[in-house]
Motif scaffolding. Structure first.
Motif, PDB file in Angstrom:
ATOM      1  N   VAL A 224       0.884  -1.159   0.000  1.00  7.99           N
ATOM      2  CA  VAL A 224       0.000   0.000   0.000  1.00  7.99           C
ATOM      3  C   VAL A 224       0.925   1.214   0.000  1.00  7.99           C
ATOM      4  CG1 VAL A 224      -1.683   1.365   1.283  1.00  7.99           C
ATOM      5  CG2 VAL A 224      -1.931  -1.121   1.157  1.00  7.99           C
ATOM      6  N   VAL A 225       0.810   2.032  -1.040  1.00  7.11           N
ATOM      7  CA  VAL A 225       1.737   3.134  -1.272  1.00  7.11           C
ATOM      8  C   VAL A 225       1.003   4.458  -1.082  1.00  7.11           C
ATOM      9  CG1 VAL A 225       3.357   4.165  -2.896  1.00  7.11           C
ATOM     10  CG2 VAL A 225       2.951   1.692  -2.941  1.00  7.11           C
ATOM     11  N   THR A 226       1.620   5.370  -0.330  1.00  2.00           N
ATOM     12  CA  THR A 226       1.052   6.710  -0.128  1.00  2.00           C
ATOM     13  C   THR A 226       1.995   7.750  -0.724  1.00  2.00           C
ATOM     14  OG1 THR A 226      -0.018   6.004   1.929  1.00  2.00           O
ATOM     15  CG2 THR A 226       0.188   8.377   1.554  1.00  2.00           C
ATOM     16  N   VAL A 227       1.450   8.555  -1.612  1.00  2.00           N
ATOM     17  CA  VAL A 227       2.201   9.672  -2.197  1.00  2.00           C
ATOM     18  C   VAL A 227       1.655  10.960  -1.590  1.00  2.00           C
ATOM     19  CG1 VAL A 227       2.837  10.890  -4.299  1.00  2.00           C
ATOM     20  CG2 VAL A 227       2.557   8.401  -4.341  1.00  2.00           C
ATOM     21  N   ALA A 228       2.524  11.711  -0.938  1.00  2.47           N
ATOM     22  CA  ALA A 228       2.119  12.967  -0.288  1.00  2.47           C
ATOM     23  C   ALA A 228       2.739  14.144  -1.018  1.00  2.47           C
ATOM     24  CB  ALA A 228       2.538  12.966   1.172  1.00  2.47           C
ATOM     25  N   SER A 290      -2.463   0.667  -4.531  1.00  2.00           N
ATOM     26  CA  SER A 290      -1.981  -0.680  -4.243  1.00  2.00           C
ATOM     27  C   SER A 290      -1.058  -1.161  -5.348  1.00  2.00           C
ATOM     28  CB  SER A 290      -3.157  -1.647  -4.120  1.00  2.00           C
ATOM     29  OG  SER A 290      -3.823  -1.780  -5.372  1.00  2.00           O
ATOM     30  N   VAL A 291      -0.126  -2.031  -4.969  1.00  2.00           N
ATOM     31  CA  VAL A 291       0.771  -2.664  -5.931  1.00  2.00           C
ATOM     32  C   VAL A 291       0.854  -4.154  -5.609  1.00  2.00           C
ATOM     33  CG1 VAL A 291       3.128  -2.796  -6.843  1.00  2.00           C
ATOM     34  CG2 VAL A 291       2.149  -0.577  -6.257  1.00  2.00           C
ATOM     35  N   ASP A 292       0.760  -4.977  -6.651  1.00  2.00           N
ATOM     36  CA  ASP A 292       0.887  -6.436  -6.518  1.00  2.00           C
ATOM     37  C   ASP A 292       2.007  -6.874  -7.454  1.00  2.00           C
ATOM     38  OD1 ASP A 292       0.442  -9.291  -7.229  1.00  2.00           O
ATOM     39  OD2 ASP A 292      -1.354  -9.106  -6.006  1.00  2.00           O
ATOM     40  N   LEU A 293       3.064  -7.462  -6.893  1.00  2.00           N
ATOM     41  CA  LEU A 293       4.218  -7.927  -7.664  1.00  2.00           C
ATOM     42  C   LEU A 293       4.344  -9.434  -7.518  1.00  2.00           C
ATOM     43  CD1 LEU A 293       6.799  -5.233  -6.485  1.00  2.00           C
ATOM     44  CD2 LEU A 293       5.312  -5.138  -8.504  1.00  2.00           C
ATOM     45  N   ARG A 294       4.537 -10.130  -8.638  1.00  2.00           N
ATOM     46  CA  ARG A 294       4.622 -11.592  -8.581  1.00  2.00           C
ATOM     47  C   ARG A 294       5.717 -12.107  -9.500  1.00  2.00           C
ATOM     48  NH1 ARG A 294      -1.381 -13.958  -7.392  1.00  2.00           N
ATOM     49  NH2 ARG A 294      -2.300 -12.040  -6.627  1.00  2.00           N
ATOM     50  N   ALA A 295       6.325 -13.216  -9.070  1.00  2.89           N
ATOM     51  CA  ALA A 295       7.330 -13.903  -9.878  1.00  2.89           C
ATOM     52  C   ALA A 295       7.474 -15.321  -9.354  1.00  2.89           C
ATOM     53  CB  ALA A 295       8.677 -13.180  -9.821  1.00  2.89           C
ATOM     54  N   ALA A 296       7.807 -16.230 -10.252  1.00  2.00           N
ATOM     55  CA  ALA A 296       7.976 -17.626  -9.854  1.00  2.00           C
ATOM     56  C   ALA A 296       9.252 -17.846  -9.051  1.00  2.00           C
ATOM     57  CB  ALA A 296       7.970 -18.532 -11.086  1.00  2.00           C
ATOM     58  N   GLU A 297      10.210 -16.902  -9.164  1.00  2.00           N
ATOM     59  CA  GLU A 297      11.450 -16.979  -8.390  1.00  2.00           C
ATOM     60  C   GLU A 297      11.508 -15.789  -7.442  1.00  2.00           C
ATOM     61  OE1 GLU A 297      14.945 -17.322 -10.744  1.00  2.00           O
ATOM     62  OE2 GLU A 297      14.111 -18.862 -12.058  1.00  2.00           O
ATOM     63  N   ASP A 298      11.749 -16.063  -6.175  1.00  2.00           N
ATOM     64  CA  ASP A 298      11.795 -14.986  -5.189  1.00  2.00           C
ATOM     65  C   ASP A 298      12.907 -13.985  -5.493  1.00  2.00           C
ATOM     66  OD1 ASP A 298       9.643 -16.030  -3.802  1.00  2.00           O
ATOM     67  OD2 ASP A 298      10.893 -17.176  -2.417  1.00  2.00           O
ATOM     68  N   ARG A 299      14.023 -14.465  -6.028  1.00  2.00           N
ATOM     69  CA  ARG A 299      15.131 -13.561  -6.364  1.00  2.00           C
ATOM     70  C   ARG A 299      14.686 -12.538  -7.398  1.00  2.00           C
ATOM     71  NH1 ARG A 299      18.348 -13.418 -10.614  1.00  2.00           N
ATOM     72  NH2 ARG A 299      17.574 -15.431 -11.353  1.00  2.00           N
ATOM     73  N   ARG A 300      13.959 -12.983  -8.410  1.00  2.00           N
ATOM     74  CA  ARG A 300      13.490 -12.071  -9.445  1.00  2.00           C
ATOM     75  C   ARG A 300      12.487 -11.062  -8.879  1.00  2.00           C
ATOM     76  NH1 ARG A 300      16.134 -10.879 -13.418  1.00  2.00           N
ATOM     77  NH2 ARG A 300      14.466 -10.797 -14.972  1.00  2.00           N
ATOM     78  N   ARG A 301      11.624 -11.532  -7.980  1.00  2.00           N
ATOM     79  CA  ARG A 301      10.650 -10.618  -7.371  1.00  2.00           C
ATOM     80  C   ARG A 301      11.364  -9.568  -6.523  1.00  2.00           C
ATOM     81  NH1 ARG A 301       7.814 -11.621  -2.642  1.00  2.00           N
ATOM     82  NH2 ARG A 301       8.521 -13.791  -2.794  1.00  2.00           N
ATOM     83  N   ILE A 325       5.997   3.404   1.462  1.00  2.00           N
ATOM     84  CA  ILE A 325       5.622   2.052   1.025  1.00  2.00           C
ATOM     85  C   ILE A 325       5.392   1.176   2.253  1.00  2.00           C
ATOM     86  CG2 ILE A 325       6.324   0.011  -0.280  1.00  2.00           C
ATOM     87  CD1 ILE A 325       8.256   1.847  -1.828  1.00  2.00           C
ATOM     88  N   GLU A 326       4.189   0.616   2.352  1.00  3.43           N
ATOM     89  CA  GLU A 326       3.875  -0.338   3.421  1.00  3.43           C
ATOM     90  C   GLU A 326       3.671  -1.722   2.806  1.00  3.43           C
ATOM     91  OE1 GLU A 326       0.449  -1.340   6.803  1.00  3.43           O
ATOM     92  OE2 GLU A 326       0.202   0.366   5.433  1.00  3.43           O
ATOM     93  N   THR A 327       4.453  -2.691   3.232  1.00  4.52           N
ATOM     94  CA  THR A 327       4.287  -4.064   2.761  1.00  4.52           C
ATOM     95  C   THR A 327       3.177  -4.729   3.566  1.00  4.52           C
ATOM     96  OG1 THR A 327       6.628  -4.214   2.162  1.00  4.52           O
ATOM     97  CG2 THR A 327       5.425  -6.289   2.405  1.00  4.52           C
ATOM     98  N   VAL A 328       2.106  -5.131   2.873  1.00  5.60           N
ATOM     99  CA  VAL A 328       0.953  -5.715   3.562  1.00  5.60           C
ATOM    100  C   VAL A 328       0.833  -7.216   3.316  1.00  5.60           C
ATOM    101  CG1 VAL A 328      -0.354  -3.571   3.613  1.00  5.60           C
ATOM    102  CG2 VAL A 328      -0.568  -5.091   1.630  1.00  5.60           C
ATOM    103  N   HIS A 329       1.629  -7.743   2.400  1.00  5.37           N
ATOM    104  CA  HIS A 329       1.583  -9.189   2.127  1.00  5.37           C
ATOM    105  C   HIS A 329       2.898  -9.603   1.498  1.00  5.37           C
ATOM    106  CE1 HIS A 329      -0.122 -13.095   0.924  1.00  5.37           C
ATOM    107  NE2 HIS A 329       0.454 -12.919  -0.242  1.00  5.37           N
TER     108      HIS A 329
END
Length: 417
Positions: A224-228, A290-301, A325-329
């Motif tokens: 969850v990203v906040t731009v002020a 919100s931002v959702d980032l995914r990859a099959a390899e954790d290194r790439r993510r 930037i707040e990491t929620v998952h």
């Protein structure tokens, strides 16, 4: 081929499709399919699936968290089991096949074995997981985590949108929240976990193939990203002096797309924007997205995340805004077991010839089950790759082909790999 061979029972695609239609009719809404954890519709779905399991020759039980489990004993009644299944809950306004196809197909495979009078050296357990989607309590993989022994007791205090605690809903459903830990299975009771699932993507459809071997389940990072910036009058603040949070956030969103496209086998999604003050004649002062980032390899993510953050720092400096930037998952990727991948690939080769291997960008119960046992997955083609939507569709022929592949894996299953 002899007449006797012609009468050998085989998986019935029409019955699979009919059972899916029956489950799709069990919905909280007449406008579309919605079936959440611990609702009356969840109870009806469990009862219906239990009846099909019994009819297919299984003994049936419901575990302490609400998963429905059918067991088809092997030659030795105490033999460990190959577990096969998926989930019975849905997202809001869901498609018919996500999750349900895997449960119904597994039942059809056991029905076929039972009709042939076949018992194997191991047991088969078919499981309909109760809460993979987390649509009610935001409790993703609840049923499979309970089986894997990784259920977090604090989840029992989660509330739904009506203020009902999960523990209260469990009691109303007929479960005892104090006994959730009893759903956990010892690792030596299972030989592995298999899941058949629609692809939820367009690759198989574009390649004209019915099925694929899943190589891994992507890990995910959600922010969850906040731009002020600074709010101001739309008519009086010169363009060069503005600190517009919305235009900065828009550039951040485009950076997510640009960076994800430049990295192989990664995806990035900005799915939600909230603008304040949100008036047509006021420069936006704050934006949350919100931002959702995914990859099959954790290194790439991890590399993807780092490059996006670097780009955002440049944007923040140039536009004179602050970005928080707040990491929620955070979910690690899960590799499917090589021994199960090989056995699935052999079955697919016997069915369709061509073997396609794909990572899954979506999450599945197999990801949670990997904490307990080896996991393997079979993808089945879905029309246009559409999923989590009422337009989600598969062909009856593909459903039947998927069932033949799954049955082939079961019949040739080698616990030692």
């Amino acid at each position: 081929m002899s007449a006797a061979a012609d009468r050998t029972p085989t998986p019935d695609g029409a019955r699979i499709m009919a059972h899916i239609e029956a489950l799709a009719a069990i919905s909280e809404s007449s406008a579309g399919l919605t079936r959440r954890y611990l609702t009356p519709q969840h109870r009806r779905a469990n009862d219906q699936v239990a009846a099909w399991m019994q009819d297919a020759g299984m003994t049936v039980r419901e575990d302490a968290v609400g998963n429905v489990i059918g067991r088809y004993a092997g030659d030795d009644a105490d033999a460990p089991a190959l577990m096969i299944g998926s989930h019975l809950d849905t997202v809001i306004m869901a498609g018919k096949y996500d999750g349900m196809l895997g449960v119904v197909t597994a039942i059809e495979c056991v029905r076929t074995l039972h009709a042939r009078g076949v018992r194997l050296p191991f047991a088969i357990e078919v499981i309909g997981f109760c809460d993979e989607e987390g649509a009610r309590f935001h409790s993703t993989y609840l049923g499979s985590r309970a089986v894997a022994g990784t259920f977090e007791p604090s989840l029992l205090e989660r509330q739904d949108d009506d203020g009902i605690r999960m523990a209260e809903a469990m009691v109303a459903f007929g479960l005892d929240p104090g006994r959730v830990a009893e759903a956990a299975r010892p690792a030596d009771e299972l030989l592995g976990y298999l899941e058949l699932h629609i692809e939820q993507g367009p690759v198989l459809d574009k390649q004209g193939l019915a099925s694929a071997v899943v190589t891994a389940i992507a890990g995910a990072t959600r922010w969850v990203v906040t731009v002020a910036g600074a709010a101001g009058h739309a008519g009086t603040v010169p363009m060069a002096l503005r600190r517009d949070a919305l235009t900065a956030a828009a550039e951040c969103a485009l950076a997510v797309e640009d960076v994800a496209r430049s990295f192989d086998a990664t995806v990035g999604t900005v799915g939600r924007f909230a603008v304040a003050p949100g008036a047509s004649n006021v420069i936006p002062g704050t934006v949350e997205f919100s931002v959702d980032l995914r990859a099959a390899e954790d290194r790439r993510r991890s590399e993807l995340s780092a490059e996006i953050e670097r780009r955002w720092r440049e944007i923040a400096t140039r536009r004179r805004v602050e970005i928080d930037i707040e990491t929620v998952h955070e979910e690690s990727s899960v590799a499917c077991a090589p021994r199960l991948r090989r056995q699935i690939a052999a079955a697919i080769a016997r069915e369709q010839g061509d073997i396609v291997e794909l990572p899954s960008g979506a999450g599945h119960d197999a990801a949670a089950m990997a904490a307990l046992t080896d996991v393997g997955m079979i993808f089945v083609r879905c029309h246009g790759g559409v999923s989590h939507d009422p337009d989600e569709r598969i062909a009856a022929a593909d459903a039947e082909a998927g069932a033949r592949i799954l049955l082939d894996v079961i019949e040739h299953f080698d616990p030692t790999g």
